[in-house]
Design an enzyme around this catalytic site. Structure first.
Site, mmCIF file in Angstrom:
data_model
loop_
_atom_site.group_PDB
_atom_site.id
_atom_site.type_symbol
_atom_site.label_atom_id
_atom_site.label_comp_id
_atom_site.label_asym_id
_atom_site.label_seq_id
_atom_site.Cartn_x
_atom_site.Cartn_y
_atom_site.Cartn_z
ATOM 1 N N SER A 139 1.087 -9.911 -0.631
ATOM 2 C CA SER A 139 0.858 -8.470 -0.494
ATOM 3 C C SER A 139 1.343 -7.828 0.796
ATOM 4 O O SER A 139 1.487 -6.600 0.844
ATOM 5 C CB SER A 139 -0.645 -8.192 -0.703
ATOM 6 N N LYS A 175 0.804 -1.231 0.000
ATOM 7 C CA LYS A 175 0.000 0.000 0.000
ATOM 8 C C LYS A 175 0.833 1.274 0.000
ATOM 9 O O LYS A 175 0.339 2.355 -0.296
ATOM 10 C CB LYS A 175 -0.982 -0.010 1.153
#
Ligand SMILES: *Cc1c(COP(=O)(O)O)cnc(C)c1O
Length: 331
Positions: A308, A55
């Site tokens: 991720s 992110k």
């Protein structure tokens, strides 16, 4: 009104903007997963970002676009943890005040990391949507700039840079498995992959508990889902009933969306730890879970799983990976 699209050019521009601020992550083979599913499976290690999750890419791209006046007003966001950490990291670097609103479902380790970066971390309500109410208040009353965790073209373009790097390192990829929540990650990756290698399939994977994008795609419009505790805490939260970008991107570009259970996520965490020797959070291994369960067939294909993030509470992690694996003792 036509839907504003995120384009390959936006993603290429984002790559230039965030270069030097984020890590160009490696793609590594997973021999055990390859053997398990009969394909050639690779992992893209977004867990190696300085904030422990991808992110940072989208947050950095968005914050770099702030005007001087907006930098002074500061940014606010709601988050399941990793986006807030990315925003806090980028904000600290740029000297921008940041408020991060999170629900009680966000693990303590993520909240602490955000506070350590100097952001104002606020715990509000029992879901990301409830935390979002406080974030909206900061915009309305304090004039702060909202940085959406997924539904913002600059955020989506930032996450899409993963797709560019992946295609450089694994040009023959046939199947990309992407953890899916709000859809910024898979939306950006899908724009890049479909532009540069249209024959590759892009499949979203998410947890059975509170699969907001899955339910919304099925309904044909954004629908609310109840947010529940899950091992994949970073995949929690709705897609926003007023979703502007990611729903349309997912509806247009995804080849499939697959759901995995809590036990399947735990098994994938164990597999990733014992076989690939990697620490990953629950939300980051759903692609591997889809391969281990055979829910996505991969025989004969070149496959990439986006790993991720790694921001898991380590006591919980140790507890999960030392439970007896259903597939036998670790080697
Ligand atoms: C946010 C997040 C996702 C999902 O990203 P979306 O853009 O919301 O779909 C996947 N994995 C991790 C570790 C995340 O933090």
């Amino acid at each position: 009104m036509t839907t504003p699209l995120v384009t390959l050019r936006d993603i290429e521009a984002a790559r230039a903007v965030i270069a030097g601020h984020v890590t160009r992550t490696p793609v590594v083979p997973s021999p055990s997963l390859s053997q398990h599913c009969g394909g050639d499976v690779h992992l893209k290690l977004e867990s190696l970002q300085p904030t422990g999750a991808f992110k940072l890419r989208g947050a950095t791209n968005r914050l770099m676009a702030l005007t001087a006046e907006e930098r002074r007003r500061g940014v606010v966001t709601m988050s399941t943890g990793n986006h807030g950490r990315g925003v806090a990291y980028a904000a600290k670097r740029l000297g921008v005040p940041a408020v991060v609103c999170m629900s009680t479902l966000v693990p303590r380790t993520k909240v602490d990391a955000i506070r350590d970066l100097g952001a104002d971390a606020r715990i509000v309500g029992d879901s990301q949507d409830e935390a979002g109410v406080e974030a909206e208040r900061c915009v309305a009353e304090d004039g702060m700039v909202m940085v959406s965790p997924f539904d913002d073209p600059a955020v989506i373009a930032g996450q899409g840079t993963i797709g560019l790097e992946l295609l450089e390192d694994l040009p023959a990829v046939d199947l990309v498995l992407v953890p899916l929540s709000g859809g910024g990650l898979i939306g950006g990756i899908a724009v890049a992959v479909k532009a540069l290698r249209p024959q590759a399939r892009v499949v979203g994977v998410t947890m059975e508990r509170g699969a907001a994008m899955y339910e919304s795609l099925k309904a044909g419009h954004p629908v609310p889902v109840k947010e529940e505790p899950t091992l994949a805490d970073s995949l929690g939260g709705g897609i926003g009933l007023d979703n502007r970008y990611t729903f349309a991107l997912c509806r247009t570009l995804l080849d499939d969306v697959v759901l995995v259970s809590e036990e399947e996520i735990a098994e994938a965490m164990r597999h990733t730890f014992w076989q690939d020797r990697l620490v990953a959070e629950g939300g980051a291994v759903v692609g591997q879970a889809a391969l281990l369960t055979g829910k996505v067939a991969a025989a004969g294909q070149t496959v990439a799983c986006i790993l991720s993030g790694r921001n898991v509470d380590m006591h919980q992690f140790v507890d999960i990976v030392t439970r007896p694996a259903s597939g036998g003792a670790p080697s």
